[in-house]
Design an enzyme around this catalytic site. Structure first.
Site, mmCIF file in Angstrom:
data_model
loop_
_atom_site.group_PDB
_atom_site.id
_atom_site.type_symbol
_atom_site.label_atom_id
_atom_site.label_comp_id
_atom_site.label_asym_id
_atom_site.label_seq_id
_atom_site.Cartn_x
_atom_site.Cartn_y
_atom_site.Cartn_z
ATOM 1 N N SER A 143 0.845 -1.206 0.000
ATOM 2 C CA SER A 143 0.000 0.000 0.000
ATOM 3 C C SER A 143 0.874 1.247 0.000
ATOM 4 O O SER A 143 2.029 1.209 0.438
ATOM 5 C CB SER A 143 -0.852 0.006 1.270
ATOM 6 O OG SER A 143 -1.512 1.252 1.410
ATOM 7 N N TYR A 156 -2.330 -0.871 11.083
ATOM 8 C CA TYR A 156 -2.405 -1.368 9.699
ATOM 9 C C TYR A 156 -1.162 -1.005 8.889
ATOM 10 O O TYR A 156 -0.604 -1.849 8.181
ATOM 11 C CB TYR A 156 -3.660 -0.770 9.064
ATOM 12 C CG TYR A 156 -3.816 -0.951 7.569
ATOM 13 C CD1 TYR A 156 -4.334 -2.129 7.033
ATOM 14 C CD2 TYR A 156 -3.476 0.075 6.673
ATOM 15 C CE1 TYR A 156 -4.506 -2.282 5.657
ATOM 16 C CE2 TYR A 156 -3.645 -0.071 5.306
ATOM 17 C CZ TYR A 156 -4.162 -1.250 4.802
ATOM 18 O OH TYR A 156 -4.332 -1.391 3.440
ATOM 19 N N LYS A 160 1.635 -3.121 6.118
ATOM 20 C CA LYS A 160 1.843 -2.870 4.687
ATOM 21 C C LYS A 160 3.329 -2.588 4.410
ATOM 22 O O LYS A 160 3.860 -2.979 3.377
ATOM 23 C CB LYS A 160 0.946 -1.722 4.230
ATOM 24 C CG LYS A 160 -0.543 -2.055 4.331
ATOM 25 C CD LYS A 160 -0.995 -2.981 3.224
ATOM 26 C CE LYS A 160 -1.554 -4.287 3.642
ATOM 27 N NZ LYS A 160 -2.037 -5.123 2.540
HETATM 28 P P1 NAD Z 1 -11.877 -5.795 0.470
HETATM 29 O O1 NAD Z 1 -12.383 -5.715 1.858
HETATM 30 O O2 NAD Z 1 -12.802 -5.491 -0.653
HETATM 31 O O3 NAD Z 1 -11.241 -7.239 0.202
HETATM 32 C C1 NAD Z 1 -10.467 -7.911 1.162
HETATM 33 C C2 NAD Z 1 -10.528 -9.392 0.844
HETATM 34 O O4 NAD Z 1 -9.725 -10.107 1.793
HETATM 35 C C3 NAD Z 1 -11.962 -9.933 0.962
HETATM 36 O O5 NAD Z 1 -12.195 -10.834 -0.079
HETATM 37 C C4 NAD Z 1 -11.928 -10.629 2.309
HETATM 38 O O6 NAD Z 1 -12.883 -11.669 2.435
HETATM 39 C C5 NAD Z 1 -10.512 -11.170 2.329
HETATM 40 N N1 NAD Z 1 -10.050 -11.526 3.675
HETATM 41 C C6 NAD Z 1 -10.159 -10.783 4.804
HETATM 42 N N2 NAD Z 1 -9.654 -11.473 5.852
HETATM 43 C C7 NAD Z 1 -9.233 -12.670 5.362
HETATM 44 C C8 NAD Z 1 -8.620 -13.803 5.943
HETATM 45 N N3 NAD Z 1 -8.362 -13.842 7.254
HETATM 46 N N4 NAD Z 1 -8.317 -14.856 5.162
HETATM 47 C C9 NAD Z 1 -8.591 -14.825 3.826
HETATM 48 N N5 NAD Z 1 -9.184 -13.773 3.209
HETATM 49 C C10 NAD Z 1 -9.487 -12.712 3.980
HETATM 50 O O7 NAD Z 1 -10.609 -4.823 0.432
HETATM 51 P P2 NAD Z 1 -9.560 -4.491 -0.745
HETATM 52 O O8 NAD Z 1 -9.462 -3.021 -0.795
HETATM 53 O O9 NAD Z 1 -9.852 -5.252 -1.975
HETATM 54 O O10 NAD Z 1 -8.207 -5.024 -0.061
HETATM 55 C C11 NAD Z 1 -7.376 -5.992 -0.643
HETATM 56 C C12 NAD Z 1 -5.933 -5.692 -0.258
HETATM 57 O O11 NAD Z 1 -5.551 -4.443 -0.813
HETATM 58 C C13 NAD Z 1 -5.679 -5.587 1.253
HETATM 59 O O12 NAD Z 1 -4.475 -6.246 1.576
HETATM 60 C C14 NAD Z 1 -5.526 -4.088 1.468
HETATM 61 O O13 NAD Z 1 -4.677 -3.791 2.552
HETATM 62 C C15 NAD Z 1 -4.897 -3.674 0.161
HETATM 63 N N6 NAD Z 1 -5.030 -2.254 -0.138
HETATM 64 C C16 NAD Z 1 -6.265 -1.693 -0.327
HETATM 65 C C17 NAD Z 1 -6.355 -0.331 -0.599
HETATM 66 C C18 NAD Z 1 -7.668 0.367 -0.816
HETATM 67 O O14 NAD Z 1 -7.669 1.614 -0.801
HETATM 68 N N7 NAD Z 1 -8.771 -0.358 -1.011
HETATM 69 C C19 NAD Z 1 -5.185 0.427 -0.690
HETATM 70 C C20 NAD Z 1 -3.963 -0.176 -0.491
HETATM 71 C C21 NAD Z 1 -3.893 -1.526 -0.221
HETATM 72 C C1 RM4 Z 2 -4.812 1.730 2.115
HETATM 73 C C2 RM4 Z 2 -4.795 3.239 2.116
HETATM 74 C C3 RM4 Z 2 -6.156 3.706 1.767
HETATM 75 C C4 RM4 Z 2 -7.176 3.081 2.702
HETATM 76 C C5 RM4 Z 2 -7.032 1.577 2.686
HETATM 77 C C6 RM4 Z 2 -7.960 0.895 3.661
HETATM 78 O O1 RM4 Z 2 -3.609 1.159 2.399
HETATM 79 O O2 RM4 Z 2 -4.414 3.707 3.403
HETATM 80 O O3 RM4 Z 2 -6.234 5.106 1.798
HETATM 81 O O4 RM4 Z 2 -8.460 3.441 2.277
HETATM 82 O O5 RM4 Z 2 -5.742 1.228 3.005
#
Ligand code: NAD
Ligand code: RM4
Length: 253
Positions: A143, A156, A160
């Site tokens: 992230s 969190y 990351k």
């Molecule tokens: P999301 O909530 O839509 O998806 C998360 C997924 O992980 C879901 O399918 C959930 O069921 C699964 N999950 C949660 N706990 C779990 C576990 N214990 N075992 C197996 N699966 C599990 O969120 P997202 O935004 O798609 O996040 C996906 C990844 O991207 C995460 O690692 C998050 O940190 C990262 N990320 C997201 C953002 C953002 O802004 N959305 C930014 C940077 C990084």
């Molecule tokens: C990411 C970043 C985004 C936040 C998600 C949950 O790493 O910080 O801004 O929305 O996490």
């Protein structure tokens, strides 16, 4: 068809970035194995979309925080698809919480899912790739939070930074086996993980205004970068991290 003939494993593939990545990999010719946890409805939808694309897909339930989920996932994928070429560590949680009163359970669960889970899964996939003897690609969804803080994300952001560091160390440890290790650093991508946080229109507008490309990201914006890193186009890219943030990180002044 950048991933034709490759088997791609993805954790947390039932929604959000994981689902979009699974679908884009399938569109690029890959067969996929999908880990999921507590979200049967979501994984059924992901599977349906992949089957419509005519690719093979299997699903394996498991909490990534448990070390045994990793071996089970990699074995099931190997048995069903014949091997592991690409592994994407995506599953993650972000229960936004003020730092000063974050309870130990919230901190520990976030570490267990995001960092320990990524570690066990990565190790299991790498072991399999080494046995196969023809290299592979490991990709962690890190992230922008690996590089900058978040006032309600102090439990969190270290996870990351941790998965980014994991890929750097793995790039060294696994380079001799032809296994490339990279991380993707999404900015703010609109998914269920931040739905509540961005429900406040003022906060959403503030975030959008800070992004040079003028919009929040969509899951498929991240998927495209994962496909590149997974593909042979990135054959000399390892130990790298790619921001996918619409320019947010550089927009400081
Ligand atoms: P999301 O909530 O839509 O998806 C998360 C997924 O992980 C879901 O399918 C959930 O069921 C699964 N999950 C949660 N706990 C779990 C576990 N214990 N075992 C197996 N699966 C599990 O969120 P997202 O935004 O798609 O996040 C996906 C990844 O991207 C995460 O690692 C998050 O940190 C990262 N990320 C997201 C953002 C953002 O802004 N959305 C930014 C940077 C990084
Ligand atoms: C990411 C970043 C985004 C936040 C998600 C949950 O790493 O910080 O801004 O929305 O996490």
């Amino acid at each position: 068809m950048l991933l034709e003939g490759k088997n791609v494993l993805i954790t947390g593939a039932s929604r959000g970035i994981g689902r979009a990545t699974a679908i884009e990999c399938a569109r690029q010719g890959a067969d996929v194995a999908l880990n999921w946890f507590k979200d049967r409805e979501g994984i059924e939808e992901t599977l349906g979309e992949i089957q419509r694309l005519g690719r093979r897909a299997i699903e394996v339930e498991g909490d990534v925080a448990l070390p045994e989920s990793a071996g089970r996932f990699v074995s099931a994928a190997t048995q069903a698809l014949g091997g592991v070429d690409v592994f994407v560590s995506n599953a993650g949680i972000c229960p936004f919480h003020a730092f000063l009163d974050t309870p130990p359970e919230v901190f520990e669960r976030t570490m267990a899912v995001n960092l320990h889970g990524a570690w066990y899964m990565t190790q299991a996939a790498a072991r399999r790739m080494k046995e196969q003897g023809h290299g592979g690609a490991l990709i962690a969804i890190s992230s922008i939070s690996a590089l900058v803080g978040g006032g309600t994300q102090a439990h969190y952001t270290p996870t990351k930074a941790g998965v980014h560091s994991l890929m750097q160390s793995c790039a060294i440890a696994l380079g001799p086996y032809g296994i490339r290790c990279n991380s993707v650093m999404p900015g703010t991508i609109a998914t269920d993980i931040n739905k509540e946080d961005l429900a406040d229109p003022a906060k959403r507008r503030y975030m959008e205004k800070r992004i040079p490309l003028g919009r929040l990201g969509e899951p498929r914006d991240v998927a495209g970068c994962v496909v590149f890193l997974a593909s042979d186009l990135a054959r000399y890219v390892t130990g790298a991290s790619v921001l996918v943030d619409g320019g947010l990180f550089v927009n400081l002044q």
